[in-house]
Design a protein around this motif. Sequence first.
Motif, mmCIF file in Angstrom:
data_model
loop_
_atom_site.group_PDB
_atom_site.id
_atom_site.type_symbol
_atom_site.label_atom_id
_atom_site.label_comp_id
_atom_site.label_asym_id
_atom_site.label_seq_id
_atom_site.Cartn_x
_atom_site.Cartn_y
_atom_site.Cartn_z
ATOM 1 N N THR A 183 0.883 -1.313 0.124
ATOM 2 C CA THR A 183 0.171 0.294 0.104
ATOM 3 C C THR A 183 0.882 1.184 -0.304
ATOM 4 O O THR A 183 2.030 1.631 0.579
ATOM 5 C CB THR A 183 -0.285 0.228 1.430
ATOM 6 O OG1 THR A 183 -0.422 -0.446 2.145
ATOM 7 C CG2 THR A 183 -2.291 -0.935 1.086
ATOM 8 N N THR A 189 0.405 5.450 0.728
ATOM 9 C CA THR A 189 -0.794 6.674 1.014
ATOM 10 C C THR A 189 0.525 8.157 1.202
ATOM 11 O O THR A 189 1.405 8.223 1.822
ATOM 12 C CB THR A 189 -0.320 6.384 2.621
ATOM 13 O OG1 THR A 189 -1.180 4.671 2.859
ATOM 14 C CG2 THR A 189 -1.173 7.114 2.670
ATOM 15 N N GLU A 212 -4.332 -3.298 3.384
ATOM 16 C CA GLU A 212 -5.114 -1.724 3.146
ATOM 17 C C GLU A 212 -5.723 -2.098 4.807
ATOM 18 O O GLU A 212 -5.480 -0.924 5.666
ATOM 19 C CB GLU A 212 -6.308 -1.042 2.111
ATOM 20 C CG GLU A 212 -6.118 -1.081 0.752
ATOM 21 C CD GLU A 212 -6.930 -0.463 0.049
ATOM 22 O OE1 GLU A 212 -7.688 0.760 0.179
ATOM 23 O OE2 GLU A 212 -7.682 -0.257 -1.792
ATOM 24 N N ALA A 260 -2.885 -0.739 6.530
ATOM 25 C CA ALA A 260 -2.320 0.770 6.896
ATOM 26 C C ALA A 260 -3.451 1.748 7.564
ATOM 27 O O ALA A 260 -2.908 2.409 7.832
ATOM 28 C CB ALA A 260 -2.534 1.170 5.033
ATOM 29 N N HIS A 261 -4.479 1.292 7.779
ATOM 30 C CA HIS A 261 -5.722 2.184 8.378
ATOM 31 C C HIS A 261 -5.405 1.898 9.661
ATOM 32 O O HIS A 261 -5.044 2.921 10.003
ATOM 33 C CB HIS A 261 -6.738 1.813 8.319
ATOM 34 C CG HIS A 261 -7.978 2.697 6.361
ATOM 35 N ND1 HIS A 261 -7.640 3.316 6.306
ATOM 36 C CD2 HIS A 261 -7.983 1.467 5.444
ATOM 37 C CE1 HIS A 261 -8.397 4.071 5.113
ATOM 38 N NE2 HIS A 261 -8.624 2.720 4.724
ATOM 39 N N ILE A 315 -2.744 4.234 10.613
ATOM 40 C CA ILE A 315 -2.195 5.770 9.824
ATOM 41 C C ILE A 315 -3.146 5.952 11.367
ATOM 42 O O ILE A 315 -2.827 7.200 12.207
ATOM 43 C CB ILE A 315 -3.282 5.939 9.066
ATOM 44 C CG1 ILE A 315 -2.075 5.447 7.638
ATOM 45 C CG2 ILE A 315 -3.282 7.187 8.812
ATOM 46 C CD1 ILE A 315 -0.873 5.854 7.735
ATOM 47 N N ALA A 321 -5.423 11.301 5.098
ATOM 48 C CA ALA A 321 -4.634 9.946 4.867
ATOM 49 C C ALA A 321 -5.003 9.772 3.261
ATOM 50 O O ALA A 321 -6.762 9.591 3.763
ATOM 51 C CB ALA A 321 -4.059 8.869 5.284
ATOM 52 N N ILE A 346 -5.075 6.510 0.915
ATOM 53 C CA ILE A 346 -4.180 5.002 0.822
ATOM 54 C C ILE A 346 -4.744 4.636 -0.344
ATOM 55 O O ILE A 346 -6.610 4.661 -0.786
ATOM 56 C CB ILE A 346 -4.550 4.426 2.397
ATOM 57 C CG1 ILE A 346 -4.569 4.888 3.870
ATOM 58 C CG2 ILE A 346 -4.028 2.593 2.179
ATOM 59 C CD1 ILE A 346 -4.615 3.737 4.969
#
Length: 424
Positions: free
Chosen positions: A325, A327, A381, A384-385, A388, A415, A417
Amino acid sequence: MSLDGPVIAIRMPGGCDSEFWEQMEALHTNLLALDSPGKLPSILKSVATPTAVIVDGKGADLDLFVKWIQAVEQCLAGRHVPLICLASTAFKKPVAIRPDAILTHPVPAQTVVAHTRAMNRLITKRMEADVRTATLQSLEIALPKPNMPVSGGSPSNGPALLVVGTRGHFSQIESVLGAKISFVGAMTADMANLYLTWRNFDAVILDQENAEAIDTLLLLRANPIYHDLPIILLTEGLDADTTRMAYKARANDVMTLRSTRADLFLRLTIGIRTRRLDRSIQETLLACQDAIDDPSGDGVISSDHFKCYLSHAKKTAHLNCKPLTVTRLLIQTHDGENDGVPAKALERPALRLLRRLCRVEDLVGLVGDAGVIAVFPTTDEAGAHLAIRRIRSVMRNTPVTLDLGKKPIKLDAIAKIASVNSAA
């Protein structure tokens, strides 16, 4: 504490520890059980990215166990998949195997899961190091040379061991391991702490009474500096309860003085090599990011350098069926504390904070006119969330300094992404 991908278990039918595997299945529902490594190649064709392969030697003849491990190593050649072996007895002679970890029964299922996570983290770092070195080669930038040698530890590049114990087995351990290893003996845990502050050791052997050994282990692990230091409990008459306690206290392995020279040397070698490889890779990652950064400093990455890096990262993620990912972080002040500060002036202090919050394998920089970009290898994802969310929480509670004379302010980020490779 579950794992993300399928775990392949090769175990002897009827001879394995059923209670242990019930705990493993509770921790990880996607568990594929095989009764021999002969079925592994076909399974690997249908399962592109297993989280790990576990070979259980419980109930298996020692020679058969070794043959299983060698067969699995051959199947996994070229694949980024950890191999963890569960031994029920000592290796009685030198064997040509190189698994990522050897653990001794009875080992808690949680310990196996923790080792699997650690091995996958190391694989992620290794893949990212390859991406960054390939990027530098494409850009015709000189590759950094790590200072940490992988193969040894003492000034002669051989392993350096600290033996902690009061029971008089120091000379026996030294005779078992041979003259190629540098030894230092410490009578107490406090002495061990003192020695560890002024000399680099590759591993620690605890030759103490069971309760005292556990106390020493807990003391050493309480210091974050020693979190990755291989520690082996080497005692006589080690019972199952103490073995479980030792693993829960994060011992790397548990053995007895009846172990053979080949067995002890094999397990020490695995722990030492893994630790040195991890440190060498981390050094490479940091040095490569510095080389990819613009020479002007402050974490700026030119658009051309970033495009080259992302091309290699995408190719690596695709070849290994791993998620990737990217971002973009739009930096702003928290609670409107901008005080007339331009948005661009927030990016550099935010970047310095971000590089402390992200993993060493995450690439973070100021890319051209796009602002702050973070690349998360082997992260989907959803992951990644979560990353973040954690980063924003720290940013909103950490004052940063902009220019001299201005009061510190707290930052936040929006963010965006994008999944570059979903590993689907």
